[in-house]
Design an enzyme around this catalytic site. Structure first.
Site, PDB file in Angstrom:
ATOM      1  N   ASP A  56       0.809  -1.225   0.000  1.00 17.54           N
ATOM      2  CA  ASP A  56       0.000   0.000   0.000  1.00 17.54           C
ATOM      3  C   ASP A  56       0.840   1.273   0.000  1.00 17.54           C
ATOM      4  O   ASP A  56       0.442   2.298   0.554  1.00 17.54           O
ATOM      5  CB  ASP A  56      -0.961   0.018   1.207  1.00 17.54           C
ATOM      6  CG  ASP A  56      -1.850  -1.208   1.238  1.00 17.54           C
ATOM      7  OD1 ASP A  56      -2.187  -1.702   0.155  1.00 17.54           O
ATOM      8  OD2 ASP A  56      -2.191  -1.662   2.343  1.00 17.54           O
ATOM      9  N   HIS A  84      -4.673  -1.910  -5.650  1.00 12.09           N
ATOM     10  CA  HIS A  84      -3.904  -0.788  -6.198  1.00 12.09           C
ATOM     11  C   HIS A  84      -4.850   0.313  -6.664  1.00 12.09           C
ATOM     12  O   HIS A  84      -5.689   0.075  -7.535  1.00 12.09           O
ATOM     13  CB  HIS A  84      -3.029  -1.264  -7.358  1.00 12.09           C
ATOM     14  CG  HIS A  84      -2.013  -2.300  -6.936  1.00 12.09           C
ATOM     15  ND1 HIS A  84      -1.247  -2.997  -7.829  1.00 12.09           N
ATOM     16  CD2 HIS A  84      -1.637  -2.727  -5.712  1.00 12.09           C
ATOM     17  CE1 HIS A  84      -0.445  -3.820  -7.172  1.00 12.09           C
ATOM     18  NE2 HIS A  84      -0.675  -3.682  -5.881  1.00 12.09           N
TER      19      HIS A  84
HETATM   20  P1  GDP Z   1      -0.653   0.282  -3.591  1.00  9.29           P
HETATM   21  O1  GDP Z   1      -1.244  -0.990  -3.087  1.00  9.29           O
HETATM   22  O2  GDP Z   1       0.802   0.375  -3.350  1.00  9.29           O
HETATM   23  O3  GDP Z   1      -1.011   0.565  -5.018  1.00  9.29           O
HETATM   24  O4  GDP Z   1      -1.310   1.441  -2.713  1.00  9.29           O
HETATM   25  P2  GDP Z   1      -2.875   1.584  -2.341  1.00  9.29           P
HETATM   26  O5  GDP Z   1      -3.595   2.042  -3.534  1.00  9.29           O
HETATM   27  O6  GDP Z   1      -3.350   0.369  -1.648  1.00  9.29           O
HETATM   28  O7  GDP Z   1      -2.796   2.702  -1.214  1.00  9.29           O
HETATM   29  C1  GDP Z   1      -2.263   3.949  -1.451  1.00  9.29           C
HETATM   30  C2  GDP Z   1      -3.342   5.010  -1.197  1.00  9.29           C
HETATM   31  O8  GDP Z   1      -2.724   6.276  -1.145  1.00  9.29           O
HETATM   32  C3  GDP Z   1      -4.364   5.101  -2.306  1.00  9.29           C
HETATM   33  O9  GDP Z   1      -5.587   5.517  -1.752  1.00  9.29           O
HETATM   34  C4  GDP Z   1      -3.800   6.188  -3.217  1.00  9.29           C
HETATM   35  O10 GDP Z   1      -4.793   6.852  -3.977  1.00  9.29           O
HETATM   36  C5  GDP Z   1      -3.196   7.114  -2.199  1.00  9.29           C
HETATM   37  N1  GDP Z   1      -1.997   7.866  -2.622  1.00  9.29           N
HETATM   38  C6  GDP Z   1      -0.963   7.467  -3.403  1.00  9.29           C
HETATM   39  N2  GDP Z   1       0.004   8.420  -3.434  1.00  9.29           N
HETATM   40  C7  GDP Z   1      -0.442   9.428  -2.661  1.00  9.29           C
HETATM   41  C8  GDP Z   1       0.118  10.682  -2.255  1.00  9.29           C
HETATM   42  O11 GDP Z   1       1.237  11.053  -2.611  1.00  9.29           O
HETATM   43  N3  GDP Z   1      -0.633  11.453  -1.402  1.00  9.29           N
HETATM   44  C9  GDP Z   1      -1.873  11.067  -0.956  1.00  9.29           C
HETATM   45  N4  GDP Z   1      -2.523  11.878  -0.123  1.00  9.29           N
HETATM   46  N5  GDP Z   1      -2.417   9.900  -1.321  1.00  9.29           N
HETATM   47  C10 GDP Z   1      -1.709   9.085  -2.144  1.00  9.29           C
HETATM   48  P1  IMO Z   2      -0.766  -4.238  -2.181  1.00 12.61           P
HETATM   49  O1  IMO Z   2      -0.321  -4.804  -3.508  1.00 12.61           O
HETATM   50  C1  IMO Z   2      -0.966  -4.633   2.185  1.00 12.61           C
HETATM   51  C2  IMO Z   2      -0.811  -8.717   3.798  1.00 12.61           C
HETATM   52  C3  IMO Z   2      -2.106  -9.122   4.460  1.00 12.61           C
HETATM   53  C4  IMO Z   2      -1.580 -10.103   5.498  1.00 12.61           C
HETATM   54  C5  IMO Z   2      -0.448 -10.794   4.761  1.00 12.61           C
HETATM   55  C6  IMO Z   2      -0.821 -12.138   4.163  1.00 12.61           C
HETATM   56  O2  IMO Z   2      -2.058  -3.548  -2.205  1.00 12.61           O
HETATM   57  O3  IMO Z   2       0.330  -3.446  -1.581  1.00 12.61           O
HETATM   58  P2  IMO Z   2      -2.322 -12.823   2.074  1.00 12.61           P
HETATM   59  O4  IMO Z   2      -3.771 -12.570   1.801  1.00 12.61           O
HETATM   60  O5  IMO Z   2      -1.410 -12.300   1.040  1.00 12.61           O
HETATM   61  O6  IMO Z   2      -2.052 -14.270   2.399  1.00 12.61           O
HETATM   62  O7  IMO Z   2      -2.040 -12.022   3.465  1.00 12.61           O
HETATM   63  O8  IMO Z   2      -0.047  -9.921   3.730  1.00 12.61           O
HETATM   64  N1  IMO Z   2      -0.964  -8.210   2.404  1.00 12.61           N
HETATM   65  C7  IMO Z   2      -0.980  -6.921   2.070  1.00 12.61           C
HETATM   66  N2  IMO Z   2      -0.937  -5.818   2.840  1.00 12.61           N
HETATM   67  N3  IMO Z   2      -1.020  -4.522   0.841  1.00 12.61           N
HETATM   68  C8  IMO Z   2      -1.047  -5.616   0.050  1.00 12.61           C
HETATM   69  O9  IMO Z   2      -0.995  -5.555  -1.285  1.00 12.61           O
HETATM   70  C9  IMO Z   2      -1.051  -6.891   0.667  1.00 12.61           C
HETATM   71  N4  IMO Z   2      -1.079  -8.154   0.210  1.00 12.61           N
HETATM   72  C10 IMO Z   2      -1.014  -8.948   1.279  1.00 12.61           C
HETATM   73  O10 IMO Z   2      -2.751  -8.013   5.050  1.00 12.61           O
HETATM   74  O11 IMO Z   2      -1.031  -9.389   6.581  1.00 12.61           O
HETATM   75 MG    MG Z   3      -2.748  -1.671  -1.792  1.00 19.36          MG
END
Ligand code: GDP
Ligand code: IMO
Ligand code: MG
Length: 504
Positions: A56, A84
């Site tokens: 994340d 994502h």
């Molecule tokens: P990922 O799993 O790595 O793609 O990340 P996620 O999408 O799960 O979580 C990142 C969150 O932060 C999402 O809600 C994005 O829209 C948000 N985000 C990404 N970059 C920025 C940033 O620079 N500032 C803010 N405020 N939000 C961001």
């Molecule tokens: P993105 O791509 C955050 C974490 C789960 C749990 C552990 C194992 O969005 O960054 P799983 O379901 O994979 O067997 O869970 O890994 N986990 C993540 N946490 N972002 C993710 O993906 C994750 N993918 C798995 O929360 O702790």
């Molecule tokens: Mg994510």
């Protein structure tokens, strides 16, 4: 410190680190500066975007932002445990898309999006995403390629993942806090050589022999699952609804009907192919540009993460070779660039150690400020200060060419901001660039912090590094100094445009 031991005539000779390096250095008049070989040019033929923490970090935003410069956007690991986010405006309409399996090149119509052999695919979830994208008015299925070698996640595996978590919650074993998407069960079945691959069902709609073979594979898998996992139907872990699902998901006729339908849909665009051949040809014969989107995060890697609180795939840069079938030597020949994505603070979902985690109240405050709620499960993410030790460890495992530091805007408003720069263990040992192997070390671990002055201004409208408040600039520079990694971009908001490019 002792570095190497080797046997000589049954006698162990211990070589100290100092004498080892001085003997190596004698052979070279000048130490080689390996950093000078790094590519600082983000627009390489093969670019990898990798989450450097516990997921994340904002990988989706970056992939979406740069995808239009690439021909093929690939996933090499994980499944729909990933979430994502992509935020942008199309035809004046703000769009926020949460993608789980479909690569984040989704909104760029010229890109091909590829799920490699290292991924695990829950086909109905993938189709839901395809529909989501097509509802925006963008073609998705015709731009999707799936490896015939990728493992299928049957509905039953998702149910088993959830029931196992319920069982662990009762204290039988350590609860991981998985996403309940069947990821661990699928990779375990693959390693046990009883899993099912996409190529096994692809084609069954018009090949009677293949259909019979797949039915036999499926029946045998169900028999094995019933033998191994029926104990999970204990009402202590299994609700009535889960019991109903179990009967539904183990029904072979239902499953065959579904996979026949999936096969028909996927064959319309010849979606399932040998992606290894495709990618190698794309790189070598056609000079195509490849963008690889990591899922999860480095510290969730099965081998190198905080085991057992990890996911079940290789989340490292090394994983792209096995997860896509790209040989390491080919990466050496092309211009290959690894971008690490790091949040300006830190989050984690699920169980497991996080040394710099904030106490409850401040934790919730940061989670609310940063909108830290999971895209996949909606769970509140645990928050803490940026952990430089973990970031250095992550860098050592992946050799990032540069970083993008995301969500710096969320740190606006703090009087002071902190960086975790060392761990002091109970035995007095301090760690500065590696995390403890044994999780029990976290129990009494003391984090050594550096405290820096914060900034009050809203920085989301800023687009040049020099325009950032000086304390924000100093924070970024300090991270660069401590990690030795060049920070090329800074995220100041979720939108594609809310990014600062920092050239030096
Ligand atoms: P990922 O799993 O790595 O793609 O990340 P996620 O999408 O799960 O979580 C990142 C969150 O932060 C999402 O809600 C994005 O829209 C948000 N985000 C990404 N970059 C920025 C940033 O620079 N500032 C803010 N405020 N939000 C961001
Ligand atoms: P993105 O791509 C955050 C974490 C789960 C749990 C552990 C194992 O969005 O960054 P799983 O379901 O994979 O067997 O869970 O890994 N986990 C993540 N946490 N972002 C993710 O993906 C994750 N993918 C798995 O929360 O702790
Ligand atoms: Mg994510």
């Amino acid at each position: 410190m002792l570095l190497l031991s080797k046997f000589s005539k049954n006698k162990i000779i211990k070589i100290s680190q100092k004498s080892f390096f001085s003997s190596v250095n004698r052979q070279f008049s000048k130490p080689w500066d390996y950093t000078s070989k790094r590519s600082h040019y983000p627009n390489s033929q093969v670019t990898l975007v990798l989450g450097s923490q516990w997921g994340d970090e904002g990988k989706g935003k970056l992939v979406d932002q740069i995808a239009n410069e690439y021909d093929v956007i690939c996933r090499f690991n994980g499944g729909n445990n990933a979430g994502h986010s992509v935020v942008t405006t199309i035809n004046g309409k703000k769009i926020k898309l949460g993608l789980h399996l479909f690569p984040c090149g989704a909104l760029h119509e010229k890109t091909v999006n590829l799920l490699g052999n290292g991924t695990v695919i829950h086909i109905p979830s993938l189709f839901e995403e395809v529909k989501l994208i097509e509802d925006i008015g963008i073609d998705a299925l015709s731009r999707l390629l799936i490896s015939s070698h990728a493992q299928i996640v049957p509905d039953l595996f998702q149910l088993i993942d959830g029931l196992e978590e319920n069982e662990k919650s009762l204290g039988v074993a350590k609860k991981i806090g998985t996403t309940r998407k069947g990821i661990g069960v699928t990779y375990a079945m693959e390693k046990d050589r009883i899993g099912l691959r996409v190529g096994d069902f692809y084609g069954i709609h018009n090949d009677v022999i293949q259909k019979m073979q797949f039915e036999e594979q499926l029946s045998s898998l169900m028999r094995i699952c019933k033998g191994r996992f029926s104990y999970l139907l204990d009402p202590k872990f299994c609700s009535k609804e889960d019991r109903r699902k179990w009967d539904e998901y183990t029904d072979i006729k239902r499953a065959m009907d579904r996979y026949t339908k999936y096969s028909k849909i996927l064959s319309k665009h010849n979606t399932v192919i040998n992606t290894m051949d495709y990618l190698n040809d794309a790189i070598k014969k056609f000079g195509k540009k490849i963008l690889i989107e990591g899922a999860n995060g480095v510290l969730l890697d099965t081998e190198y993460g905080t085991y057992p609180y990890v996911t079940s795939s290789c989340t490292l840069s090394a994983g792209i070779c096995t997860g896509l079938g790209i040989p390491p030597r080919l990466l050496k020949k092309v211009d290959f660039n690894v971008i690490g994505v790091a949040k300006a603070y830190q989050t984690r979902v699920g169980e497991g150690p996080m040394a710099t985690e904030l106490p409850k109240e401040e934790n919730t405050e940061m989670a609310l400020k940063g909108g830290e709620f999971g895209v996949t499960t909606g769970r509140q993410r645990r928050c803490g200060w940026l952990d430089i030790v973990a970031l250095k460890y992550s860098h050592q495992l992946n050799e990032f060419d540069q970083l993008i530091l995301t969500k710096l805007d969320i740190l606006s408003g703090y009087d002071t901001v902190k960086l975790g720069v060392g761990y002091r263990l109970k035995n007095g040992q301090t760690l500065h660039k590696t995390i403890p192997i044994d999780n029990s070390n976290y129990d009494d671990l003391e984090v050594i912090y550096e405290t820096l002055p914060g900034w009050k201004e809203d920085i989301s409208g800023i687009r040049s590094f020099e325009d950032l408040p000086i304390n924000a600039q100093n924070y970024v520079r300090r991270i660069e100094k401590l990690t030795g990694i060049f920070i090329r971009w800074i995220g100041v908001g979720p939108d594609r445009e809310e990014t600062i490019e920092k050239l030096h």
